[in-house]
Design a protein around this motif. Structure first.
Motif, PDB file in Angstrom:
ATOM      1  N   CYS A  34       5.412  -9.144  10.811  1.00  0.00           N
ATOM      2  CA  CYS A  34       6.343  -9.002   9.690  1.00  0.00           C
ATOM      3  C   CYS A  34       5.814  -8.856   8.234  1.00  0.00           C
ATOM      4  CB  CYS A  34       7.166 -10.333   9.739  1.00  0.00           C
ATOM      5  SG  CYS A  34       8.275 -10.572  11.051  1.00  0.00           S
ATOM      6  N   LEU A  35       4.397  -9.132   8.245  1.00  0.00           N
ATOM      7  CA  LEU A  35       3.872  -9.148   6.809  1.00  0.00           C
ATOM      8  C   LEU A  35       3.381  -7.806   6.983  1.00  0.00           C
ATOM      9  CD1 LEU A  35       1.763 -12.522   6.861  1.00  0.00           C
ATOM     10  CD2 LEU A  35       3.696 -12.080   5.204  1.00  0.00           C
ATOM     11  N   GLN A  36       3.006  -7.235   7.726  1.00  0.00           N
ATOM     12  CA  GLN A  36       2.699  -5.902   7.694  1.00  0.00           C
ATOM     13  C   GLN A  36       3.662  -4.908   7.710  1.00  0.00           C
ATOM     14  OE1 GLN A  36       0.488  -5.413  11.584  1.00  0.00           O
ATOM     15  NE2 GLN A  36      -1.450  -6.145  10.797  1.00  0.00           N
ATOM     16  N   ARG A  37       5.005  -5.251   8.130  1.00  0.00           N
ATOM     17  CA  ARG A  37       5.991  -4.144   8.106  1.00  0.00           C
ATOM     18  C   ARG A  37       7.148  -4.527   6.879  1.00  0.00           C
ATOM     19  NH1 ARG A  37       6.307  -1.277  12.963  1.00  0.00           N
ATOM     20  NH2 ARG A  37       4.715  -1.755  14.466  1.00  0.00           N
ATOM     21  N   PHE A  38       7.216  -5.602   6.721  1.00  0.00           N
ATOM     22  CA  PHE A  38       8.360  -6.137   5.812  1.00  0.00           C
ATOM     23  C   PHE A  38       8.081  -5.951   4.269  1.00  0.00           C
ATOM     24  CE2 PHE A  38      10.677  -9.390   8.654  1.00  0.00           C
ATOM     25  CZ  PHE A  38      10.905  -8.238   9.646  1.00  0.00           C
ATOM     26  N   PRO A  39       8.735  -5.159   3.560  1.00  0.00           N
ATOM     27  CA  PRO A  39       8.298  -4.810   2.005  1.00  0.00           C
ATOM     28  C   PRO A  39       8.818  -6.066   0.987  1.00  0.00           C
ATOM     29  CG  PRO A  39       9.877  -3.514   2.594  1.00  0.00           C
ATOM     30  CD  PRO A  39       9.849  -4.284   3.800  1.00  0.00           C
ATOM     31  N   ASP A  40       9.801  -6.685   1.331  1.00  0.00           N
ATOM     32  CA  ASP A  40      10.524  -7.579   0.700  1.00  0.00           C
ATOM     33  C   ASP A  40      10.369  -9.097   1.022  1.00  0.00           C
ATOM     34  OD1 ASP A  40      11.956  -7.092   3.004  1.00  0.00           O
ATOM     35  OD2 ASP A  40      13.882  -7.049   1.928  1.00  0.00           O
ATOM     36  N   ASP A  49       0.795  -1.216   0.010  1.00  0.00           N
ATOM     37  CA  ASP A  49       0.034   0.047   0.072  1.00  0.00           C
ATOM     38  C   ASP A  49       0.999   1.184  -0.020  1.00  0.00           C
ATOM     39  OD1 ASP A  49      -1.808   2.104   1.674  1.00  0.00           O
ATOM     40  OD2 ASP A  49      -2.950   1.016   0.592  1.00  0.00           O
ATOM     41  N   SER A  50       0.182   2.326  -0.517  1.00  0.00           N
ATOM     42  CA  SER A  50       0.973   3.657  -0.657  1.00  0.00           C
ATOM     43  C   SER A  50       1.492   4.240   0.362  1.00  0.00           C
ATOM     44  CB  SER A  50       0.478   4.819  -1.523  1.00  0.00           C
ATOM     45  OG  SER A  50      -1.067   4.942  -0.928  1.00  0.00           O
ATOM     46  N   GLN A  51       0.754   3.703   1.577  1.00  0.00           N
ATOM     47  CA  GLN A  51       1.298   4.334   2.703  1.00  0.00           C
ATOM     48  C   GLN A  51       2.243   3.560   3.784  1.00  0.00           C
ATOM     49  OE1 GLN A  51      -2.491   4.114   5.219  1.00  0.00           O
ATOM     50  NE2 GLN A  51      -3.586   5.848   3.888  1.00  0.00           N
ATOM     51  N   ALA A  52       2.651   2.525   3.152  1.00  0.00           N
ATOM     52  CA  ALA A  52       3.861   1.735   3.681  1.00  0.00           C
ATOM     53  C   ALA A  52       5.192   2.411   3.572  1.00  0.00           C
ATOM     54  CB  ALA A  52       3.756   0.464   2.921  1.00  0.00           C
ATOM     55  N   PRO A  53       6.019   2.399   4.398  1.00  0.00           N
ATOM     56  CA  PRO A  53       7.447   3.020   4.267  1.00  0.00           C
ATOM     57  C   PRO A  53       8.024   2.474   3.072  1.00  0.00           C
ATOM     58  CG  PRO A  53       7.515   1.584   6.076  1.00  0.00           C
ATOM     59  CD  PRO A  53       5.959   1.485   5.656  1.00  0.00           C
ATOM     60  N   ASP A  54       8.668   3.380   2.296  1.00  0.00           N
ATOM     61  CA  ASP A  54       9.480   2.795   1.323  1.00  0.00           C
ATOM     62  C   ASP A  54      10.802   2.048   1.687  1.00  0.00           C
ATOM     63  OD1 ASP A  54      10.943   2.737  -1.202  1.00  0.00           O
ATOM     64  OD2 ASP A  54      11.644   4.803  -1.180  1.00  0.00           O
ATOM     65  N   LEU A  55      11.258   1.164   1.130  1.00  0.00           N
ATOM     66  CA  LEU A  55      12.017   0.262   1.422  1.00  0.00           C
ATOM     67  C   LEU A  55      13.637   0.912   1.564  1.00  0.00           C
ATOM     68  CD1 LEU A  55      13.437  -2.618   1.888  1.00  0.00           C
ATOM     69  CD2 LEU A  55      13.780  -2.666  -0.610  1.00  0.00           C
ATOM     70  N   SER A  56      13.913   2.075   0.708  1.00  0.00           N
ATOM     71  CA  SER A  56      15.130   2.732   0.893  1.00  0.00           C
ATOM     72  C   SER A  56      15.318   3.556   1.850  1.00  0.00           C
ATOM     73  CB  SER A  56      15.270   3.551  -0.677  1.00  0.00           C
ATOM     74  OG  SER A  56      14.075   4.469  -0.539  1.00  0.00           O
ATOM     75  N   SER A  57      14.123   3.815   2.738  1.00  0.00           N
ATOM     76  CA  SER A  57      14.008   4.657   3.863  1.00  0.00           C
ATOM     77  C   SER A  57      14.920   3.938   5.237  1.00  0.00           C
ATOM     78  CB  SER A  57      12.948   5.223   4.355  1.00  0.00           C
ATOM     79  OG  SER A  57      11.795   3.943   4.745  1.00  0.00           O
ATOM     80  N   ASP A  95      12.459  -0.059  12.091  1.00  0.00           N
ATOM     81  CA  ASP A  95      12.161  -0.153  10.831  1.00  0.00           C
ATOM     82  C   ASP A  95      13.165  -1.497  10.202  1.00  0.00           C
ATOM     83  OD1 ASP A  95      10.039   1.445  10.795  1.00  0.00           O
ATOM     84  OD2 ASP A  95      11.324   3.038  10.271  1.00  0.00           O
ATOM     85  N   LEU A  96      12.598  -2.515   9.946  1.00  0.00           N
ATOM     86  CA  LEU A  96      13.575  -3.903   9.354  1.00  0.00           C
ATOM     87  C   LEU A  96      12.697  -4.171   8.111  1.00  0.00           C
ATOM     88  CD1 LEU A  96      13.974  -5.981  12.655  1.00  0.00           C
ATOM     89  CD2 LEU A  96      15.630  -4.562  11.504  1.00  0.00           C
ATOM     90  N   SER A  97      13.529  -4.902   7.489  1.00  0.00           N
ATOM     91  CA  SER A  97      12.860  -5.576   6.238  1.00  0.00           C
ATOM     92  C   SER A  97      13.501  -7.158   6.372  1.00  0.00           C
ATOM     93  CB  SER A  97      13.629  -4.983   5.199  1.00  0.00           C
ATOM     94  OG  SER A  97      15.289  -5.067   5.138  1.00  0.00           O
ATOM     95  N   TYR A  98      12.889  -7.942   5.330  1.00  0.00           N
ATOM     96  CA  TYR A  98      13.423  -9.393   5.398  1.00  0.00           C
ATOM     97  C   TYR A  98      14.808  -9.441   5.152  1.00  0.00           C
ATOM     98  CZ  TYR A  98      13.104 -14.286   4.203  1.00  0.00           C
ATOM     99  OH  TYR A  98      13.325 -15.809   4.021  1.00  0.00           O
TER     100      TYR A  98
END
Length: 722
Positions: free
Chosen positions: A497-503, A349-357, A472-475
């Motif tokens: 994790c599903l809500q917060r991880f974009p990858d 969703d567009s409200q999710a934080p960008d991975l690069s951030s 703010d983490l990622s997979y």
């Protein structure tokens, strides 16, 4: 991410369809965004309303005359402008019928093309390279027009607005050399450039746009490539002819197939559409429409055109126009934000934080993250500047005593007791500062997961939840975290994790879905979960209500009879209908919503989804159907609450599930009624929105008519929609 949407036929290529048998000369924007002007290779120009696929007006010059220039609309006066027989200019309004009775002016030179600008008026380009604005030309139609080019032939032209000034660019060819001219008619400014030659290839098509005080010229060459040329609008040098260098934008080849492009258009800063013939070794070439991502050099989508095309492609209001066989076809398209996530899969969703951030890929090297480690002092991060590979090895040996890399620190702490480990890691996270904080947290989680692997009885659930909720983490930073959570059946951690991880990889997403669907409602009752995505639209009382009403018939308990029958005859699972209860409990619905919100690529997810057991697949489809009904209850089709799935996500997953289990759904008795209801419901929705579109167009037309009338006195009108 770009995609081709629905298509339809605008008109036929023939007298009955409003376009001459010779085909189209050009397509230009009309006075309204929904209007286009078609000029055929003959005598006729037609104004079409695209949404209704019907002509609003048709004008023809008399026999013996021929339209030599595409008809355009003067957006300032809502008049139409045409040139026939090279020099005769015609101007008329929509209400005019006979072109013999409209304004006529004979010019002193042959016209190549007229370009109409929304805020700058029409600009006339003559075959000799001279340029005049229409108002200046009408003051003296017989004025002398200078010849800018000599023995050159104009191949293409386009006009733009730079501030308040119109700018016209055109390309010419002479003896295999190509030249570019930039003219500002109001400032009487002219600049000439020469295109850098390309060995064994030549430009076939051009397009351009203005950005940041420069013109970006794109050229489609015969070597199946698109090149980019930057031309400054403010030329400081007085050189008469400057050679323009070009750079490769995209190579039109993929998987051994090469696209022989004939024409192309720019969609946005990262996407172009190319019409051409796709040639593959050992296979017959086929014409197709393609969309390419120039940022990632990838083919986004394509559509086979078996009936053939004329090689012409136009783009207007997010719609493609091209001839296909004997008709003019319209295909709608959409372009989303160009990013790596969009190029390889669906975005969150567009409200999710960008991975690069929060993912600093340059900081993931083990030796680059240096942490101050004193036995008597708290842990702190020592910032370092970026280093080259050559200096990296020498810099590691110069690390001051009392400092350790984050990776080594994590390995050293791995042998510590659980209490010491968590205490040290908490201090590390509390003291660490940007820019490498998230990489440090990644090492922290990795250290904890490694400890869990060594000691199966150790699982710091609360500490891991705290990290996921506060950092703010990622997979990619902690790839083993979700695998361990799946092993431990820690559904709350998986939900976060599903809500917060974009990858998250599609394999892990599917594993979470399978675990969520297989878990019983009783097991989930005692687990704390995030229910914000479901608590606003799922009836809690109805879902939590247990049907224990005992009905006595003829002195016997039907509940007892039902228990006996259940052991012999499998009970049919009741299907939800519109307005009925959710097929899953509140907590399971929250977990499934987290899966619906995760990013994925259909290509990679579909093979895993085919392994979902039939029982779980039907249950998941029933829940998706329930969500779709709930979305349809609201006009804005948006479910309340945070992290709630969107109607597009619901439809995408529903289509994926049906693709993966089509045969199973058709064969299962309990799925047939669901599919029937789903089919009827979707068909009703299509009819409903179709009627809404008709009402919208009717109201827009009424609004336009009311604006044209000036009521001098008080009046009451009754509007009847039929």
């Amino acid at each position: 991410m770009a995609a081709l949407c629905e298509s339809f036929t605008l008109c036929g290529l023939g007298p009955s369809g409003g376009v001459g048998l010779g085909g189209l000369l050009a397509l230009e924007p009309g006075p309204d965004p929904d209007h286009v002007l078609l000029t055929d290779r003959g005598r006729t120009a037609t104004l079409f309303k695209v949404s209704d696929q019907k002509p609003l007006g048709c004008w023809s010059v008399k026999h013996g005359q021929i339209l030599t220039c595409p008809v355009v609309c003067n957006f300032e006066t809502c008049e139409f402008i045409a040139v026939h027989d090279d020099k005769v200019l015609r101007i008329w309004k929509n209400k005019d019928i006979n072109l013999d009775k409209v304004f006529k002016a004979t010019l002193s030179a042959d016209v190549y093309r007229i370009h109409s600008l929304p805020n700058g008026g029409p600009v006339v380009l003559f075959k000799g390279g001279g340029v005049r604005t229409l108002d200046v030309l009408l003051e003296a139609p017989q004025q002398e027009i200078e010849n800018v080019i000599s023995d050159e032939v104009i191949k293409w032209s386009e006009a733009f607005m730079e501030g308040q000034q119109p700018v016209l660019i055109f390309a010419t060819e002479k003896d295999g050399d190509y030249f570019v001219y930039i003219q500002k008619p109001k400032m009487k400014s002219l600049h000439k450039y020469k295109l850098e030659q390309q060995e064994l290839s030549k430009p076939l098509s051009f397009t351009a746009y203005v950005k940041n005080q420069s013109i970006t010229l794109l050229c489609l060459y015969s070597n199946d490539s698109v090149y980019k040329v930057l031309i400054p609008l403010q030329k400081n040098t007085e050189e008469e002819e400057q050679i323009l260098s070009k750079s490769l934008l995209v190579n039109l080849s993929v998987s051994g197939s090469v696209l022989k492009g004939t024409s192309f258009v720019v969609l946005d800063k990262d996407h172009i559409a190319v019409l051409g013939s796709l040639d593959a070794s050992g296979k017959k070439s086929k014409e197709c429409l393609t969309i390419w991502n120039t940022k990632f050099q990838t083919l986004q989508t394509s559509k086979h055109l078996p009936l053939g095309t004329s090689g012409q492609l136009w783009c207007h209001e997010e719609k493609f126009f091209f001839t296909h066989g004997k008709v003019l076809t319209v295909i709608m398209y959409k372009c989303e934000t160009s990013s790596l996530a969009a190029a390889v899969g669906k975005l969150k969703d567009s409200q999710a934080p960008d991975l690069s951030s929060f993912v600093n890929w340059d900081a993931l090297g083990d030796e680059e993250l240096v942490v101050s480690f004193q036995s008597q002092q708290p842990l702190a991060l020592k910032p370092e500047s970026k280093m080259t590979l050559r200096s990296k090895s020498s810099s590691v040996s110069k690390v001051q005593p009392g400092t350790l890399s984050a990776g080594k620190l994590a390995r050293n702490l791995q042998d510590a007791s659980p209490a010491v480990l968590e205490d040290r890691l908490k201090k590390l996270m509390s003291e660490a500062q940007m820019p490498d904080l998230h990489a440090i947290v990644g090492y922290v989680v990795t250290a904890l997961i490694n400890k869990c692997k060594v000691n199966p009885y150790y699982y710091p659930k609360d500490f891991l939840l705290e990290i996921i909720q506060t950092q703010d983490l990622s997979y990619s930073l902690c790839p083993d975290l979700m695998a361990v959570a799946l092993e431990k059946k820690d559904v709350y951690l998986l939900q976060l994790c599903l809500q917060r991880f974009p990858d998250i990889p599609e394999e892990i997403t599917y594993a979470c879905l399978k675990v969520f669907l297989s878990m019983s409602e009783n097991h989930l009752k005692n687990i704390d979960l995030d229910l914000d995505s479901v608590i606003c639209y799922i009836d809690i009382e109805l879902n939590n209500k247990e049907v224990k009403t005992e009905i006595v018939e003829n002195g016997f308990s039907t509940e007892l009879e039902q228990n006996i029958l259940d052991t012999k005859i499998p009970k049919k699972t009741p299907l939800p209908t519109e307005g009925e209860f959710c097929p899953v409990g509140l907590r399971k619905a929250a977990l499934l919503n987290a899966v619906l919100h995760s990013a994925y690529s259909e290509t990679f997810l579909l093979p895993h989804l085919k392994n979902l057991p039939a029982k779980e697949a039907v249950l998941f489809l029933r829940y998706l159907y329930y969500l779709y009904v709930k979305c349809s209850e609201k006009i804005n089709t948006t479910l309340p609450g945070t992290h709630s799935p969107t109607v597009n996500q619901i439809m995408d997953w529903m289509c994926l599930l049906l693709d993966a289990h089509f045969t199973v759904m058709v064969m299962l008795p309990e799925a047939k009624e669901l599919l029937s209801r789903l089919h009827k419901f979707v068909r009703a929705q299509v009819r409903f929105y179709s009627e809404l579109n008709k009402i919208e167009e009717s109201l827009r037309e009424l609004q336009r008519l009311n604006h044209q009338r000036d009521f001098q006195t008080y009046s009451i009108e009754v509007l009847e929609l039929i």
